[in-house]
Design a protein around this motif. Structure first.
Motif, PDB file in Angstrom:
ATOM      1  N   SER A   8       0.984  -1.305   0.072  1.00 15.42           N
ATOM      2  CA  SER A   8       0.126   0.066  -0.040  1.00 15.42           C
ATOM      3  C   SER A   8       0.848   1.104   0.049  1.00 15.42           C
ATOM      4  O   SER A   8       1.769   1.387   0.753  1.00 15.42           O
ATOM      5  CB  SER A   8      -0.956   0.019   1.316  1.00 15.42           C
ATOM      6  OG  SER A   8      -0.243  -0.062   2.336  1.00 15.42           O
ATOM      7  N   ASP A  12      -3.087   8.412   5.498  1.00 14.47           N
ATOM      8  CA  ASP A  12      -3.590   8.024   6.820  1.00 14.47           C
ATOM      9  C   ASP A  12      -3.884   9.032   7.761  1.00 14.47           C
ATOM     10  O   ASP A  12      -3.518  10.138   7.539  1.00 14.47           O
ATOM     11  CB  ASP A  12      -2.426   7.508   7.607  1.00 14.47           C
ATOM     12  CG  ASP A  12      -1.875   6.108   6.907  1.00 14.47           C
ATOM     13  OD1 ASP A  12      -2.631   5.406   6.267  1.00 14.47           O
ATOM     14  OD2 ASP A  12      -0.709   5.604   7.325  1.00 14.47           O
ATOM     15  N   GLY A  26       1.312   7.610   3.903  1.00 16.27           N
ATOM     16  CA  GLY A  26       1.570   6.632   4.683  1.00 16.27           C
ATOM     17  C   GLY A  26       1.549   5.246   3.763  1.00 16.27           C
ATOM     18  O   GLY A  26       1.672   5.505   2.571  1.00 16.27           O
ATOM     19  N   GLY A  27       1.070   4.282   4.200  1.00 18.59           N
ATOM     20  CA  GLY A  27       1.242   2.980   3.497  1.00 18.59           C
ATOM     21  C   GLY A  27       2.291   2.190   3.665  1.00 18.59           C
ATOM     22  O   GLY A  27       3.683   2.668   4.025  1.00 18.59           O
ATOM     23  N   ALA A  28       2.302   0.937   3.677  1.00 15.70           N
ATOM     24  CA  ALA A  28       3.097   0.036   3.913  1.00 15.70           C
ATOM     25  C   ALA A  28       4.494  -0.033   3.135  1.00 15.70           C
ATOM     26  O   ALA A  28       5.646   0.040   3.520  1.00 15.70           O
ATOM     27  CB  ALA A  28       2.752  -1.594   4.039  1.00 15.70           C
ATOM     28  N   TYR A  31       6.695   3.168   3.777  1.00 17.17           N
ATOM     29  CA  TYR A  31       7.614   3.283   4.970  1.00 17.17           C
ATOM     30  C   TYR A  31       8.647   2.286   4.526  1.00 17.17           C
ATOM     31  O   TYR A  31       9.887   2.625   4.888  1.00 17.17           O
ATOM     32  CB  TYR A  31       6.877   2.672   6.245  1.00 17.17           C
ATOM     33  CG  TYR A  31       5.936   3.655   6.824  1.00 17.17           C
ATOM     34  CD1 TYR A  31       6.799   4.985   7.670  1.00 17.17           C
ATOM     35  CD2 TYR A  31       4.407   3.671   6.808  1.00 17.17           C
ATOM     36  CE1 TYR A  31       5.714   5.891   8.200  1.00 17.17           C
ATOM     37  CE2 TYR A  31       3.520   4.779   7.389  1.00 17.17           C
ATOM     38  CZ  TYR A  31       4.440   5.633   8.007  1.00 17.17           C
ATOM     39  OH  TYR A  31       3.447   6.360   8.647  1.00 17.17           O
ATOM     40  N   PHE A  79      -5.950   4.897  -1.382  1.00 16.90           N
ATOM     41  CA  PHE A  79      -6.150   4.091  -0.315  1.00 16.90           C
ATOM     42  C   PHE A  79      -6.099   4.777   1.024  1.00 16.90           C
ATOM     43  O   PHE A  79      -5.279   5.610   1.054  1.00 16.90           O
ATOM     44  CB  PHE A  79      -5.173   2.717  -0.107  1.00 16.90           C
ATOM     45  CG  PHE A  79      -5.394   2.079   1.210  1.00 16.90           C
ATOM     46  CD1 PHE A  79      -6.305   0.961   1.152  1.00 16.90           C
ATOM     47  CD2 PHE A  79      -4.329   2.299   2.159  1.00 16.90           C
ATOM     48  CE1 PHE A  79      -6.027   0.250   2.460  1.00 16.90           C
ATOM     49  CE2 PHE A  79      -4.576   1.567   3.354  1.00 16.90           C
ATOM     50  CZ  PHE A  79      -5.423   0.406   3.326  1.00 16.90           C
ATOM     51  N   ARG A  92      -4.120  -0.260  19.364  1.00 15.28           N
ATOM     52  CA  ARG A  92      -4.514   0.560  18.036  1.00 15.28           C
ATOM     53  C   ARG A  92      -5.778   0.050  17.629  1.00 15.28           C
ATOM     54  O   ARG A  92      -5.947  -0.989  17.456  1.00 15.28           O
ATOM     55  CB  ARG A  92      -3.526   0.373  17.180  1.00 15.28           C
ATOM     56  CG  ARG A  92      -3.971   1.277  15.786  1.00 15.28           C
ATOM     57  CD  ARG A  92      -2.487   1.365  14.890  1.00 15.28           C
ATOM     58  NE  ARG A  92      -2.463   0.209  14.065  1.00 15.28           N
ATOM     59  CZ  ARG A  92      -1.598  -0.108  12.922  1.00 15.28           C
ATOM     60  NH1 ARG A  92      -0.474   0.975  13.132  1.00 15.28           N
ATOM     61  NH2 ARG A  92      -1.474  -0.970  12.374  1.00 15.28           N
ATOM     62  N   PHE A 102      -7.254   0.769  -4.261  1.00 15.71           N
ATOM     63  CA  PHE A 102      -6.570  -0.432  -4.061  1.00 15.71           C
ATOM     64  C   PHE A 102      -7.289  -1.922  -4.127  1.00 15.71           C
ATOM     65  O   PHE A 102      -7.011  -2.801  -4.218  1.00 15.71           O
ATOM     66  CB  PHE A 102      -5.971  -0.310  -2.487  1.00 15.71           C
ATOM     67  CG  PHE A 102      -4.664  -0.939  -2.126  1.00 15.71           C
ATOM     68  CD1 PHE A 102      -3.563  -0.811  -2.813  1.00 15.71           C
ATOM     69  CD2 PHE A 102      -4.783  -1.865  -0.844  1.00 15.71           C
ATOM     70  CE1 PHE A 102      -2.412  -1.663  -2.423  1.00 15.71           C
ATOM     71  CE2 PHE A 102      -3.865  -2.540  -0.655  1.00 15.71           C
ATOM     72  CZ  PHE A 102      -2.364  -2.217  -1.487  1.00 15.71           C
ATOM     73  N   MET A 147      -1.593  -9.926   7.562  1.00 17.94           N
ATOM     74  CA  MET A 147      -2.289  -9.146   8.993  1.00 17.94           C
ATOM     75  C   MET A 147      -3.535 -10.114   9.259  1.00 17.94           C
ATOM     76  O   MET A 147      -4.065 -10.962   8.271  1.00 17.94           O
ATOM     77  CB  MET A 147      -2.987  -7.976   8.424  1.00 17.94           C
ATOM     78  CG  MET A 147      -4.060  -7.843   7.310  1.00 17.94           C
ATOM     79  SD  MET A 147      -4.562  -6.318   6.853  1.00 17.94           S
ATOM     80  CE  MET A 147      -5.459  -5.737   8.365  1.00 17.94           C
ATOM     81  N   PRO A 230       3.379   5.353  16.468  1.00 18.90           N
ATOM     82  CA  PRO A 230       3.943   4.177  16.223  1.00 18.90           C
ATOM     83  C   PRO A 230       3.645   3.589  14.709  1.00 18.90           C
ATOM     84  O   PRO A 230       4.072   2.814  14.194  1.00 18.90           O
ATOM     85  CB  PRO A 230       3.472   3.346  17.185  1.00 18.90           C
ATOM     86  CG  PRO A 230       2.685   4.000  18.330  1.00 18.90           C
ATOM     87  CD  PRO A 230       2.251   5.120  17.570  1.00 18.90           C
ATOM     88  N   THR A 231       2.808   4.631  13.762  1.00 15.13           N
ATOM     89  CA  THR A 231       2.273   4.005  12.849  1.00 15.13           C
ATOM     90  C   THR A 231       3.620   3.872  11.775  1.00 15.13           C
ATOM     91  O   THR A 231       4.213   4.690  11.669  1.00 15.13           O
ATOM     92  CB  THR A 231       1.289   4.949  12.133  1.00 15.13           C
ATOM     93  OG1 THR A 231       0.284   5.417  12.952  1.00 15.13           O
ATOM     94  CG2 THR A 231       0.706   4.767  10.699  1.00 15.13           C
ATOM     95  N   GLY A 232       3.618   2.776  11.086  1.00 19.36           N
ATOM     96  CA  GLY A 232       4.489   2.284  10.216  1.00 19.36           C
ATOM     97  C   GLY A 232       5.756   1.743  10.765  1.00 19.36           C
ATOM     98  O   GLY A 232       6.629   1.396  10.046  1.00 19.36           O
ATOM     99  N   ALA A 233       5.716   1.537  12.118  1.00 19.29           N
ATOM    100  CA  ALA A 233       6.968   1.184  12.810  1.00 19.29           C
ATOM    101  C   ALA A 233       7.447  -0.407  12.141  1.00 19.29           C
ATOM    102  O   ALA A 233       8.515  -0.524  11.713  1.00 19.29           O
ATOM    103  CB  ALA A 233       6.885   0.983  14.231  1.00 19.29           C
TER     104      ALA A 233
HETATM  105  P1  AMP Z   1       1.889  -0.671  10.556  1.00 16.48           P
HETATM  106  O1  AMP Z   1       1.860   0.347  11.691  1.00 16.48           O
HETATM  107  O2  AMP Z   1       3.372  -1.003  10.383  1.00 16.48           O
HETATM  108  O3  AMP Z   1       1.269  -1.788  10.943  1.00 16.48           O
HETATM  109  O4  AMP Z   1       1.539   0.016   9.046  1.00 16.48           O
HETATM  110  C1  AMP Z   1       0.783   1.183   9.100  1.00 16.48           C
HETATM  111  C2  AMP Z   1       0.547   1.432   7.557  1.00 16.48           C
HETATM  112  O5  AMP Z   1      -0.092   0.294   7.047  1.00 16.48           O
HETATM  113  C3  AMP Z   1      -0.281   2.630   7.546  1.00 16.48           C
HETATM  114  O6  AMP Z   1       0.356   3.607   6.634  1.00 16.48           O
HETATM  115  C4  AMP Z   1      -1.594   2.147   6.503  1.00 16.48           C
HETATM  116  O7  AMP Z   1      -1.874   3.145   5.529  1.00 16.48           O
HETATM  117  C5  AMP Z   1      -1.185   0.831   6.286  1.00 16.48           C
HETATM  118  N1  AMP Z   1      -2.523  -0.136   6.135  1.00 16.48           N
HETATM  119  C6  AMP Z   1      -3.368  -0.218   7.234  1.00 16.48           C
HETATM  120  N2  AMP Z   1      -3.980  -1.035   6.959  1.00 16.48           N
HETATM  121  C7  AMP Z   1      -3.900  -1.439   5.864  1.00 16.48           C
HETATM  122  C8  AMP Z   1      -4.453  -2.689   4.877  1.00 16.48           C
HETATM  123  N3  AMP Z   1      -5.754  -3.399   5.022  1.00 16.48           N
HETATM  124  N4  AMP Z   1      -3.776  -3.058   3.649  1.00 16.48           N
HETATM  125  C9  AMP Z   1      -2.653  -2.643   3.585  1.00 16.48           C
HETATM  126  N5  AMP Z   1      -2.248  -1.624   4.110  1.00 16.48           N
HETATM  127  C10 AMP Z   1      -2.591  -1.041   5.174  1.00 16.48           C
END
Ligand code: AMP
Length: 312
Positions: A8, A12, A26-28, A31, A79, A92, A102, A147, A230-233
């Motif tokens: 992604s 966010d 954001g997005g995986a 990061y 997304f 969270r 997406f 996930m 912590p987002t994206g850690a």
């Molecule tokens: P993390 O905190 O490492 O789990 O990653 C957070 C990131 O994952 C955020 O920037 C979101 O945009 C992304 N994200 C959240 N939910 C999803 C999902 N269902 N599919 C793909 N990416 C996601």
């Protein structure tokens, strides 16, 4: 060496006890790329809408990251994910997930992305992870994330992906959910039994553990007094971990190399959580990362002090 990441690229909305952002990059894959690009050439494969500006794309493209395979959909929306953290930042809640463009993401890799040395399958539908694996024939090292949603809803396809990768990076709750085993070590060993040679269990503020066939290694998170977001850690960790490993692919991946990769992942993730979103990652330098890795080495060593114990 080059690394391809598929996942992604997002906007966010995040609320933590220290503030909030209504719409941040954001997005995986974002990061991951920001971290891995300290080590190697990164190719990002993703899909965004036309609300995703050149400036946002410019951030993802830092340090020469190739964004040719980030497809921009005319009239589409990027997304969007919204989350809120509890006061200790450990819990969270996802408030909103809008898949938008997406939803129909069908990754199509250009020749440059296919010919990567290392591949990271970020958290996307397992069937899509399989299609990417099929497009990348000769990749030397493949790691993956997933996930809870996919563990529940696409278990068979997910197991098939796990069988075909070298390394699984999941958080501890996901490993338990996947295997039904309460012990992280037992869960990781069961996953190793499916085929991968390494499992990394991410444990948030408690750090991460590496389980291989006959070894175990654990690192704490880098000690920080103040965590903002912590987002994206987890994805930053994966970028540092895979990024470091990709530089070593001309020789066997030994335990010391894997451990040092864990330290780089940990150090990089510690910068991400110090500010909102990608804010801190965007103005980091290699020297700062190296000094946190050194500090991690220092705080995880202990000397031998002889203390005879009672024997009965
Ligand atoms: P993390 O905190 O490492 O789990 O990653 C957070 C990131 O994952 C955020 O920037 C979101 O945009 C992304 N994200 C959240 N939910 C999803 C999902 N269902 N599919 C793909 N990416 C996601």
């Amino acid at each position: 060496m080059s690394i391809t990441v598929v996942g992604s690229v997002a906007f966010d909305a995040v609320k933590t006890p220290f503030g909030e952002r209504e719409r941040m990059l954001g997005g995986a894959a974002t990061y991951f790329a920001l971290a891995a690009s300290f080590f190697d050439q990164v190719h990002v494969v993703g899909r965004v809408g036309d609300d995703f500006g050149e400036e946002d794309l410019g951030v993802v493209a830092a340090r020469g990251t190739d964004v040719t395979d980030v497809e921009r959909v005319p009239d589409g929306k990027t997304f969007f994910w919204a989350g809120e953290y509890g006061w200790d930042l450990n819990s969270r809640e996802t408030l909103d997930t809008q898949l938008n463009v997406f939803q129909d993401f069908q990754p199509q890799l250009s020749p440059a992305s296919r010919e990567c040395d290392a591949l990271f399958l970020a958290n996307i539908q397992p069937e899509l992870q399989l299609s990417v694996l099929e497009q990348c024939g000769e990749t030397k090292f493949v790691a993956m994330d997933s996930m809870n949603f996919w563990i529940d809803s696409a278990r068979d396809a997910l197991i098939e992906v796990i069988r075909r990768v070298d390394c699984v990076v999941l958080n501890d709750a996901e490993l338990r959910q996947l295997t039904g085993r309460p012990s992280i070590i037992a869960a990781a060993r069961e996953v190793l039994g499916l085929g991968p040679s390494a499992v990394v269990a991410k444990q948030g503020e408690y750090g991460s553990a590496l389980v291989t066939e006959d070894q175990f290694f654990s690192l704490p998170a880098f000690p920080l007094e103040k965590v903002i977001d912590p987002t994206g850690a987890g994805d930053t960790f994966a970028g540092g971990f895979v990024g470091f490993l990709a530089r070593q692919l001309d020789r066997p991946l030994t335990e010391p190399v894997l451990r040092q990769a864990m330290a780089y992942g940990t150090a990089l993730a510690s910068f991400t959580v110090e500010e909102f979103g990608t804010e801190r990652l965007q103005r980091m330098n290699g020297g700062e990362i190296d000094s946190r890795v050194e500090e991690l080495r220092r705080i995880t060593q202990f000397e031998h002090v002889a203390v005879p114990l009672e024997t009965s």
